[in-house]
Design an enzyme around this catalytic site. Sequence first.
Site, PDB file in Angstrom:
ATOM      1  N   SER A 297      55.059   4.266 -50.211  1.00  0.00           N
ATOM      2  CA  SER A 297      56.536   4.144 -50.312  1.00  0.00           C
ATOM      3  C   SER A 297      57.489   5.262 -49.860  1.00  0.00           C
ATOM      4  O   SER A 297      58.600   5.406 -50.075  1.00  0.00           O
ATOM      5  CB  SER A 297      56.795   4.211 -52.089  1.00  0.00           C
ATOM      6  OG  SER A 297      56.306   5.244 -52.522  1.00  0.00           O
TER       7      SER A 297
ATOM      8  N   THR B 282      60.523   6.475 -54.297  1.00  0.00           N
ATOM      9  CA  THR B 282      60.951   7.627 -53.781  1.00  0.00           C
ATOM     10  C   THR B 282      60.600   8.914 -54.307  1.00  0.00           C
ATOM     11  O   THR B 282      60.219   9.178 -55.749  1.00  0.00           O
ATOM     12  CB  THR B 282      62.490   7.369 -54.077  1.00  0.00           C
ATOM     13  OG1 THR B 282      62.954   6.240 -53.876  1.00  0.00           O
ATOM     14  CG2 THR B 282      63.312   8.631 -53.412  1.00  0.00           C
TER      15      THR B 282
ATOM     16  N   THR C 288      62.447   8.219 -48.774  1.00  0.00           N
ATOM     17  CA  THR C 288      61.714   6.993 -49.214  1.00  0.00           C
ATOM     18  C   THR C 288      61.413   6.112 -48.101  1.00  0.00           C
ATOM     19  O   THR C 288      62.282   6.241 -46.990  1.00  0.00           O
ATOM     20  CB  THR C 288      62.310   6.185 -50.322  1.00  0.00           C
ATOM     21  OG1 THR C 288      61.728   5.255 -50.580  1.00  0.00           O
ATOM     22  CG2 THR C 288      63.909   6.140 -49.937  1.00  0.00           C
TER      23      THR C 288
ATOM     24  N   ARG D 125      68.488  -3.310 -44.798  1.00  0.00           N
ATOM     25  CA  ARG D 125      68.969  -2.835 -46.388  1.00  0.00           C
ATOM     26  C   ARG D 125      68.633  -1.232 -46.497  1.00  0.00           C
ATOM     27  O   ARG D 125      67.839  -0.746 -46.089  1.00  0.00           O
ATOM     28  CB  ARG D 125      67.968  -3.433 -47.199  1.00  0.00           C
ATOM     29  CG  ARG D 125      68.011  -3.029 -48.658  1.00  0.00           C
ATOM     30  CD  ARG D 125      67.079  -2.214 -49.236  1.00  0.00           C
ATOM     31  NE  ARG D 125      67.330  -1.887 -50.580  1.00  0.00           N
ATOM     32  CZ  ARG D 125      66.963  -0.931 -51.394  1.00  0.00           C
ATOM     33  NH1 ARG D 125      65.840  -0.030 -50.475  1.00  0.00           N
ATOM     34  NH2 ARG D 125      66.930  -0.635 -52.580  1.00  0.00           N
TER      35      ARG D 125
ATOM     36  N   THR E 272      65.077   7.467 -58.737  1.00  0.00           N
ATOM     37  CA  THR E 272      64.115   6.671 -58.078  1.00  0.00           C
ATOM     38  C   THR E 272      64.213   5.401 -58.636  1.00  0.00           C
ATOM     39  O   THR E 272      64.625   5.248 -59.792  1.00  0.00           O
ATOM     40  CB  THR E 272      62.719   7.389 -58.391  1.00  0.00           C
ATOM     41  OG1 THR E 272      61.402   6.454 -57.872  1.00  0.00           O
ATOM     42  CG2 THR E 272      62.280   7.515 -60.186  1.00  0.00           C
ATOM     43  N   GLY E 273      63.471   4.311 -57.867  1.00  0.00           N
ATOM     44  CA  GLY E 273      63.678   2.898 -58.685  1.00  0.00           C
ATOM     45  C   GLY E 273      64.637   2.091 -57.811  1.00  0.00           C
ATOM     46  O   GLY E 273      65.045   2.303 -56.448  1.00  0.00           O
TER      47      GLY E 273
HETATM   48  N1  GLY Z   1      65.086   4.275 -54.560  1.00  0.00           N
HETATM   49  C1  GLY Z   1      64.556   3.655 -53.435  1.00  0.00           C
HETATM   50  C2  GLY Z   1      65.235   2.513 -52.869  1.00  0.00           C
HETATM   51  O1  GLY Z   1      65.832   1.592 -53.572  1.00  0.00           O
HETATM   52  O2  GLY Z   1      65.145   2.297 -51.755  1.00  0.00           O
END
Ligand code: GLY
Length: 343
Positions: free
Chosen positions: A87, A203, A221, A231, A254-255
């Site tokens: 990730s 992340t 990330t 994106r 994160t998330g």
């Molecule tokens: N937090 C990482 C992302 O949404 O790309």
Amino acid sequence: MFNRRKFITQSAVAGAAALLVPGEVWSAPFQEDHIQPLENNPIVISTWDFGIAANAAAWEVLRNNGRALDAVEKGVHVPEADVKNQSVGYGGLPDRDGKVTLDACIMDEFGNCGSVAALQHIMHPISVARKVMEKTPHVMLVGDGALQFALEQGFKRTNLLTAEAEKAWKEWLKKAEYKPVINIENKNFSPRKLPGNEYNHDTIGMLAMDAKGNLSGACTTSGMAYKMHGRVGDSPIIGAGLYVDNEIGGATSTGVGEEVIRNVGSFLVVELMRQGYPPEEACKEAVMRIIKKKPETAKEIQVGFLALNKKGQYGAYAIQKGFSFAVCNKESQDTLIKGKSYY
Ligand code: GLY
């Protein structure tokens, strides 16, 4: 615990501020109590269990009286280069077109910041973000422009798509269901997985305070696995994935980045700390904003915030169980803490 005294004081401050003549400068007395640089007590904290190894690299800088900015850059290099980490950086899962695109940002004690988004072929996007901060008048470069800049700065072009990540992507292609996965199950990944921690893959956000009491942060990330090409999540967005105010503290997230961006999450956490919230309470309030706005969505997603204030106090809060964070200071270099969560 939420600090009620600070809030009472703050109401008094708001009342007093209303009496000011326009243009008059007035500083809130409660802030003197709240803002105490903690010298000679460096600390680094970072998201998830892979934060342990990242913190260790950052600590090498901090314990030698290095700058927090150098510490966070060196620290997040570890997961960026870790082939097993799917990730972040090299080995990260690609987008739905099979391209590994990276997002990263960095912020120093002076409020300088740099960022790259949708960057391909570069192992250490965090270092490109730092170059954007230090070598250009800009904050953010994206896509081909970011790559061109990185190559001009001497970064090496690298194939970031590992055989393992390509295999996983090809497996996904069989159904090609567009349901971006943010917390990817990978039971073999972590050497230090906390019991019950099934959400340990996203992340890395890192916050550090150096021996001079200065703060910096970094966030990096590969974003959502199998996302639409182009994106961009919260991680390279200053104020969303990361924010540092050297007078107050820093925060990172994160998330699911979309929910963090919608709420300008990390900036919110820092501003709540400015108002007197301790770090964990500030993170919790930011999580609650997300849940209150979209309760049904929030049941299905993970978002976690991590914060460090100027006193060296830290805290975290997440929507879902399973969020962990790593802490490294003089007392212990490999503490892993299970973050509190709403569910
Ligand atoms: N937090 C990482 C992302 O949404 O790309």
